[in-house]
Write an enzyme that holds these catalytic residues in place. Sequence first.
Site, short mmCIF file in Angstrom:
data_model
loop_
_atom_site.label_atom_id
_atom_site.label_comp_id
_atom_site.label_asym_id
_atom_site.label_seq_id
_atom_site.Cartn_x
_atom_site.Cartn_y
_atom_site.Cartn_z
N ASP A 30 44.42 47.83 46.05
CA ASP A 30 43.13 48.13 46.66
C ASP A 30 42.64 49.53 46.30
O ASP A 30 43.38 50.52 46.40
CB ASP A 30 43.21 47.99 48.18
CG ASP A 30 43.35 46.55 48.61
OD1 ASP A 30 42.90 45.65 47.88
OD2 ASP A 30 43.93 46.31 49.69
N HIS A 72 48.54 42.71 44.64
CA HIS A 72 48.40 41.43 45.32
C HIS A 72 47.26 40.62 44.73
O HIS A 72 46.42 41.12 43.99
CB HIS A 72 48.20 41.62 46.83
CG HIS A 72 46.99 42.42 47.18
ND1 HIS A 72 46.89 43.78 47.02
CD2 HIS A 72 45.80 42.04 47.73
CE1 HIS A 72 45.72 44.21 47.43
NE2 HIS A 72 45.02 43.18 47.86
N ARG A 81 40.22 43.92 57.47
CA ARG A 81 41.08 44.83 56.71
C ARG A 81 40.73 46.29 57.00
O ARG A 81 39.56 46.67 56.98
CB ARG A 81 40.94 44.57 55.21
CG ARG A 81 42.02 45.30 54.37
CD ARG A 81 41.78 45.13 52.90
NE ARG A 81 40.82 46.09 52.38
CZ ARG A 81 40.32 46.06 51.14
NH1 ARG A 81 40.68 45.09 50.32
NH2 ARG A 81 39.46 46.99 50.75
N HIS A 97 45.59 43.06 41.73
CA HIS A 97 45.06 44.40 41.88
C HIS A 97 45.79 45.15 42.99
O HIS A 97 46.52 44.56 43.79
CB HIS A 97 43.57 44.35 42.23
CG HIS A 97 43.29 43.79 43.59
ND1 HIS A 97 43.47 42.46 43.91
CD2 HIS A 97 42.87 44.40 44.74
CE1 HIS A 97 43.15 42.26 45.17
NE2 HIS A 97 42.80 43.42 45.72
#
Length: 297
Positions: free
Chosen positions: A105, A272, A288, A103
């Site tokens: 983000d 990723h 994150r 995917h």
Amino acid sequence: MEVIKTGKHLGAEIRGVDLSKPLSDAQFEAVSQAFFEHQVVVFPDQRLEPQQQIDFTKRFGTLEHHVRKESRLEGYPEIFVLSNILDEAGKPIGALDAGRFWHSDLSYKQHPSMLSALYSVEIPEKDGVVYGDTHYASVVAAYDHLPDAMKKRLEGLSAVHSYAYYRRKNRLAQMEEAARGGRVIEEPELSEEQLRSVPDMSFPIVRTHPVTGRKALFVNEAHTSHIVGMDQEEGDRLLAELYAHIIKPEFRHTHRWRRGDLLMWDNTAAQHKATFDYALPLRRLMYRTTVRGSVPY
């Protein structure tokens, strides 16, 4: 500052930069250029407090607050916690299985994220072996290497990105894992208000990078539910063909984590996927931050 290329199409290590201190305009410009050139970069040996991570990444733009409020770091809503650590009640302190599928983000948002920065506070390690690698694939290189006939076929096509689709897909994967005897800790249910905040969005399958101007494939197996105006079966076949092409070995790069890494990736240029080859008592704790991007075109 030293930039060391680590992959063929993406990946570099940036040394000589202390992100706990404000960068000069010249330093930041050099970092920005290296980042957009290499798509995935790591700053090793950092010692960052949450606010320092926020201060650095927000220089690239507006930071997102993830829809999963329970996984935000207390006092720092810009930080999304990724962790398998449980609190005293046995509940995860962060998102436990984020990244199960390939995917980019927040591709389901009206303004999909431009970049994400993940800081390793604690990594799963045993007997000198580190677990939990993160894999990356360049959707820019993948588009460049498509046959001309496929590029022509994709012109004008759009696909729908859906967080609800992802939740259903992830839940099914959890059920299958449980049926195989695996230990699964389910994600909390989202409220109707949360789900309404992330409605389905339709974007071009081929998008233009807003900084570099390069073309990139913008579909992913986690969030893309279907191709607009195409028969579901035909659309699924086309998506499967694109997914398989994107993750060919020649377009990929793998990062093996070290404590203190600040890894930053370009969600317009790369996808990723996480590796879940560890379990408690091996602990993983990551912070994150995610920078909002622009509407794909």
